[in-house]
Write an enzyme that holds these catalytic residues in place. Sequence first.
Site, PDB file in Angstrom:
ATOM      1  N   LYS A  13       0.820  -1.221   0.000  1.00 13.10           N
ATOM      2  CA  LYS A  13       0.000   0.000   0.000  1.00 13.10           C
ATOM      3  C   LYS A  13       0.854   1.272   0.000  1.00 13.10           C
ATOM      4  CE  LYS A  13      -1.134  -0.197   4.963  1.00 13.10           C
ATOM      5  NZ  LYS A  13       0.077  -0.958   5.312  1.00 13.10           N
ATOM      6  N   ARG A  88      -6.745   2.417  11.199  1.00 11.46           N
ATOM      7  CA  ARG A  88      -6.435   1.001  11.399  1.00 11.46           C
ATOM      8  C   ARG A  88      -7.378   0.354  12.403  1.00 11.46           C
ATOM      9  NH1 ARG A  88      -0.676   1.314   9.805  1.00 11.46           N
ATOM     10  NH2 ARG A  88       0.196  -0.756   9.763  1.00 11.46           N
ATOM     11  N   ARG A 127      12.842  -7.225   2.853  1.00  7.59           N
ATOM     12  CA  ARG A 127      12.932  -5.887   2.261  1.00  7.59           C
ATOM     13  C   ARG A 127      13.931  -4.984   2.983  1.00  7.59           C
ATOM     14  NH1 ARG A 127       6.880  -3.374   3.672  1.00  7.59           N
ATOM     15  NH2 ARG A 127       7.283  -3.089   5.903  1.00  7.59           N
ATOM     16  N   ARG A 161      13.889  -2.030   8.475  1.00  5.96           N
ATOM     17  CA  ARG A 161      13.047  -1.609   9.592  1.00  5.96           C
ATOM     18  C   ARG A 161      13.189  -2.591  10.742  1.00  5.96           C
ATOM     19  NH1 ARG A 161       7.149  -0.062   7.325  1.00  5.96           N
ATOM     20  NH2 ARG A 161       6.614  -1.142   9.256  1.00  5.96           N
ATOM     21  N   ARG A 172       2.171  -8.170  13.709  1.00  3.87           N
ATOM     22  CA  ARG A 172       1.537  -7.088  12.934  1.00  3.87           C
ATOM     23  C   ARG A 172       0.367  -7.645  12.122  1.00  3.87           C
ATOM     24  NH1 ARG A 172       6.792  -5.219  10.141  1.00  3.87           N
ATOM     25  NH2 ARG A 172       5.477  -3.979   8.771  1.00  3.87           N
TER      26      ARG A 172
END
Length: 225
Positions: A13, A88, A127, A161, A172
Amino acid sequence: MILVMLGPPGSGKGTHANFIEAERSLVKLSTGDMLRAAVAAGTELGRKAGGIMERGALVPDDIVIGLIAERLDKGGEGEGFILDGFPRTIAQAEALDRLLPEWGKTLDAVIEMQVDDDALVKRIIGRFTCGNCGEGYHDDFKVPKVPGVCDRCGASQFVRRKDDTEEVVRSRLEAYHAQTKPLINYYEKQGKFKSVDGMAEIGAVHRAIGRALDGVQLKSGKPPG
Ligand code: ADP
């Protein structure tokens, strides 16, 4: 246009919000980026949020609602906003429905990226980004052409991250299923919900989002004054 990008962590997103921002003169507001900036700056809010983010849990509603309200207050939003990572929870969605009319705005559309959990874990833990220009990379799908050197800016420092480890990613995802998924029904009832297949190749996802947005009837007006 006021747009919400909805989707689990790693669904793409943020990437697609960046594309839309450039193409449609919208401003992307990412609560994740705002919170990470507060953590990096060592503010009181950052200290409160940092530990929660490292565990993969959601930061309390009042904190993120406060961040968004403050940012909307600054205005200067061009053609509108893309909200990436907000709301959220149902409480956040209700707050947004109360806040936007204060600026003469209404939410126009919500786009959900549909992806499966196992693919997400693989996507996320591989990532990393260039520490200088922010270009995104992936251990399996996109490594720098010259090892250790950013394709875009030539820098040689890369960052991952802190919350992109398998254990935290699982938390998450749990938070997403328990607290964020109910928003699908919330926005379906408002007639604003659209879904795209986030597992497709990146160009195809981009085109699907473009088609979804082209079909949106704008509901938001101009800000007062
Ligand atoms: P991702 O979607 O990949 O998890 P984000 O950058 O959007 O990444 O969010 C990172 C973290 O920031 C979340 O795991 C959560 O702790 C916190 N966060 C971001 N946005 C919100 C929000 N709207 N409500 C609560 N917590 C949030």
